[in-house]
Motif scaffolding. Structure first.
Motif, short mmCIF file in Angstrom:
data_model
loop_
_atom_site.label_atom_id
_atom_site.label_comp_id
_atom_site.label_asym_id
_atom_site.label_seq_id
_atom_site.Cartn_x
_atom_site.Cartn_y
_atom_site.Cartn_z
N LEU A 1 0.84 -1.21 0.00
CA LEU A 1 0.00 0.00 0.00
C LEU A 1 0.87 1.26 0.00
O LEU A 1 0.53 2.26 -0.64
CB LEU A 1 -0.93 0.00 1.20
N GLY A 2 2.00 1.20 0.71
CA GLY A 2 2.89 2.35 0.76
C GLY A 2 3.59 2.63 -0.55
O GLY A 2 4.05 3.77 -0.78
N ARG A 3 3.69 1.65 -1.43
CA ARG A 3 4.35 1.83 -2.72
C ARG A 3 3.37 2.14 -3.85
O ARG A 3 3.78 2.21 -5.01
CB ARG A 3 5.16 0.58 -3.06
N THR A 4 2.09 2.28 -3.52
CA THR A 4 1.06 2.52 -4.54
C THR A 4 0.24 3.75 -4.16
O THR A 4 0.32 4.26 -3.05
CB THR A 4 0.14 1.29 -4.68
N ARG A 5 -0.59 4.20 -5.11
CA ARG A 5 -1.33 5.44 -4.91
C ARG A 5 -2.85 5.26 -4.87
O ARG A 5 -3.54 5.93 -4.12
CB ARG A 5 -0.98 6.44 -6.03
N ASP A 6 -3.37 4.38 -5.70
CA ASP A 6 -4.82 4.31 -5.87
C ASP A 6 -5.42 2.94 -5.59
O ASP A 6 -6.60 2.84 -5.25
CB ASP A 6 -5.19 4.71 -7.31
N ILE A 7 -4.65 1.90 -5.76
CA ILE A 7 -5.19 0.54 -5.68
C ILE A 7 -5.48 0.15 -4.23
O ILE A 7 -4.77 0.54 -3.31
CB ILE A 7 -4.19 -0.44 -6.34
N THR A 8 -6.56 -0.60 -4.04
CA THR A 8 -6.94 -1.11 -2.72
C THR A 8 -6.24 -2.44 -2.46
O THR A 8 -5.98 -3.21 -3.40
CB THR A 8 -8.48 -1.29 -2.66
N GLY A 9 -5.94 -2.72 -1.21
CA GLY A 9 -5.30 -3.98 -0.84
C GLY A 9 -6.14 -4.77 0.14
O GLY A 9 -6.85 -4.20 0.97
N LEU A 10 -6.06 -6.09 0.04
CA LEU A 10 -6.71 -6.94 1.03
C LEU A 10 -6.00 -8.27 1.13
O LEU A 10 -5.29 -8.69 0.21
CB LEU A 10 -8.19 -7.15 0.72
N VAL A 11 -6.20 -8.91 2.25
CA VAL A 11 -5.68 -10.25 2.49
C VAL A 11 -6.82 -11.22 2.23
O VAL A 11 -7.91 -11.11 2.81
CB VAL A 11 -5.18 -10.38 3.95
N THR A 12 -6.61 -12.17 1.33
CA THR A 12 -7.67 -13.14 1.01
C THR A 12 -7.17 -14.56 1.30
O THR A 12 -6.42 -15.09 0.54
CB THR A 12 -8.08 -13.05 -0.47
N VAL A 13 -7.68 -15.05 2.40
CA VAL A 13 -8.41 -14.32 3.41
C VAL A 13 -7.62 -14.35 4.70
O VAL A 13 -6.81 -15.25 4.92
CB VAL A 13 -9.82 -14.91 3.65
N THR A 14 -7.86 -13.35 5.56
CA THR A 14 -7.18 -13.31 6.85
C THR A 14 -7.45 -14.59 7.63
O THR A 14 -8.59 -15.00 7.79
CB THR A 14 -7.67 -12.10 7.67
N ASN A 15 -6.39 -15.18 8.11
CA ASN A 15 -6.48 -16.42 8.88
C ASN A 15 -6.86 -16.05 10.31
O ASN A 15 -6.02 -15.83 11.18
CB ASN A 15 -5.12 -17.13 8.84
N LEU A 16 -8.15 -15.94 10.56
CA LEU A 16 -8.66 -15.38 11.81
C LEU A 16 -8.10 -16.02 13.06
O LEU A 16 -7.77 -15.31 14.02
CB LEU A 16 -10.20 -15.43 11.80
N PRO A 17 -7.98 -17.34 13.15
CA PRO A 17 -7.50 -17.91 14.42
C PRO A 17 -6.11 -17.44 14.83
O PRO A 17 -5.76 -17.50 16.01
CB PRO A 17 -7.51 -19.42 14.14
N THR A 18 -5.31 -16.99 13.87
CA THR A 18 -3.93 -16.59 14.17
C THR A 18 -3.82 -15.13 14.59
O THR A 18 -2.71 -14.68 14.90
CB THR A 18 -3.01 -16.83 12.96
N ARG A 19 -4.93 -14.38 14.61
CA ARG A 19 -4.84 -12.93 14.85
C ARG A 19 -5.85 -12.48 15.89
O ARG A 19 -7.06 -12.60 15.67
CB ARG A 19 -5.07 -12.17 13.54
N PRO A 20 -5.43 -11.95 17.02
CA PRO A 20 -6.38 -11.39 17.99
C PRO A 20 -7.24 -10.32 17.32
O PRO A 20 -6.72 -9.41 16.67
CB PRO A 20 -5.48 -10.80 19.08
N VAL A 21 -8.54 -10.42 17.48
CA VAL A 21 -9.44 -9.53 16.74
C VAL A 21 -9.23 -8.05 17.08
O VAL A 21 -9.22 -7.22 16.17
CB VAL A 21 -10.90 -9.96 16.95
N PRO A 22 -9.06 -7.66 18.34
CA PRO A 22 -8.84 -6.22 18.59
C PRO A 22 -7.60 -5.69 17.89
O PRO A 22 -7.61 -4.56 17.38
CB PRO A 22 -8.70 -6.15 20.12
N LEU A 23 -6.53 -6.49 17.85
CA LEU A 23 -5.32 -6.05 17.16
C LEU A 23 -5.55 -6.02 15.65
O LEU A 23 -5.06 -5.12 14.95
CB LEU A 23 -4.15 -6.98 17.50
#
Length: 304
Positions: free
Chosen positions: A62-84
């Motif tokens: 995202l820092g190297r681009t200007r207009d394009i949207t980024g996403l993780v497909t798909v976020t591995n939910l069990p590995t990531r605390p939801v508040p963080l």
């Protein structure tokens, strides 16, 4: 599904996440941004040392681009605390001017996930965690008063929401219960196993999303269906652009244009992701996708 001519169409690019592929990943996403693609995606498998960590990669790209949207497909939910995870998303959104979508999954590689020291959830619990996570991520965005939440999987006490709008949420739901979560709560759905608009998975699964949406008063047509396409863009037309199972495997530029236009107008598709890793033509394939296929499909759909 009837045509929805006013809905947004999303055209994306998946550059891969191999540690050894960094130069191509960087150049590919920068090319996609210059060419006007809508988004890029990176996968999330933190238990594999040969792959880049998804959110670190997302932030740099995202820092190297200007207009394009980024996403993780798909976020591995069990590995990531939801508040963080919520804080990560609002931070990336603030830094990028809102160019983030949350791709979210319940977790599908449990034998690998538990190697990270994460307790295994049974399928029903994993779906409940997905449902809970969507609500908490949204609660921790958009400003407002402190949030206290006592959930089954996450608890927060008097946490201030970030003064940043919540991102769109696209799920990678597969089973009936997770598809129902998508229908009730999500903004988009990415069919699993690279299922396409002619697949049994799509035909059998999308009605479950629609039924769940209608049950809570949502218009099912507002939930995007975005298809992953690990397929080739060939120099000349191919005789069989689908494999024996019926899945789209690619063909010439003209064949892609015809097929994707039909997917939108006849089958209600809202978006597509072209996978560089599925096409040996590399940068040539990306150029054909971004500069020939996508503009032509947009024009054809606009004409109806």
């Amino acid at each position: 599904m009837p045509e929805q001519p006013d809905r947004k169409l999303w055209f994306g690019f998946a550059p891969g996440v191999g540690v050894g592929d960094v130069p191509g990943i960087l150049s590919g996403v920068e090319h996609a941004d210059r060419a006007g693609l809508d988004f890029f995606t990176v996968s999330d498998h933190p238990y594999y040392g040969s792959r880049l960590e998804a959110y670190a990669a997302l932030g740099l790209l995202l820092g190297r681009t200007r207009d394009i949207t980024g996403l993780v497909t798909v976020t591995n939910l069990p590995t990531r605390p939801v508040p963080l995870l919520a804080r990560t998303l609002t931070t990336l959104s603030a830094l990028s001017g809102g160019r983030v979508v949350l791709g979210l999954g319940a977790g599908g590689y449990w034998d690998d996930i538990v190697r990270l020291g994460i307790p295994r959830l049974d399928p029903a619990a994993a779906v409940r965690a997905l449902d809970e996570a969507i609500g908490l991520v949204r609660a921790l965005a958009g400003g407002g008063g402190p949030v206290t939440f006592e959930g089954e999987f996450s608890q927060v006490t008097a946490v201030d929401p970030a003064p940043v709008p919540a991102p769109l949420v696209w799920t990678g739901s597969v089973g009936p219960k997770s598809l129902a979560v998508t229908g009730r709560l999500a903004d988009g759905w990415i069919p699993g196993n690279a299922a396409d608009w002619h697949s049994a998975r799509f035909r059998e699964s999308r009605p479950l999303v629609d039924e769940a949406a209608a049950s809570v008063g949502r218009d099912p047509a507002t939930i995007a269906t975005v298809f992953n396409l690990p397929a080739r863009i060939t120099d000349a037309p191919v005789t069989n652009p689908r494999d024996p199972s019926g899945r789209w495997t690619g063909g010439s530029v003209a064949q892609w244009i015809e097929e994707l236009t039909s997917a939108v107008l006849d089958h209600g598709a809202s978006g597509f992701v072209y996978f560089a890793s599925g096409d040996p033509s590399g940068a040539v394939g990306l150029a054909r996708w971004a500069e020939e296929i996508v503009p032509a499909v947009r024009e054809a759909v606009a004409k109806g």
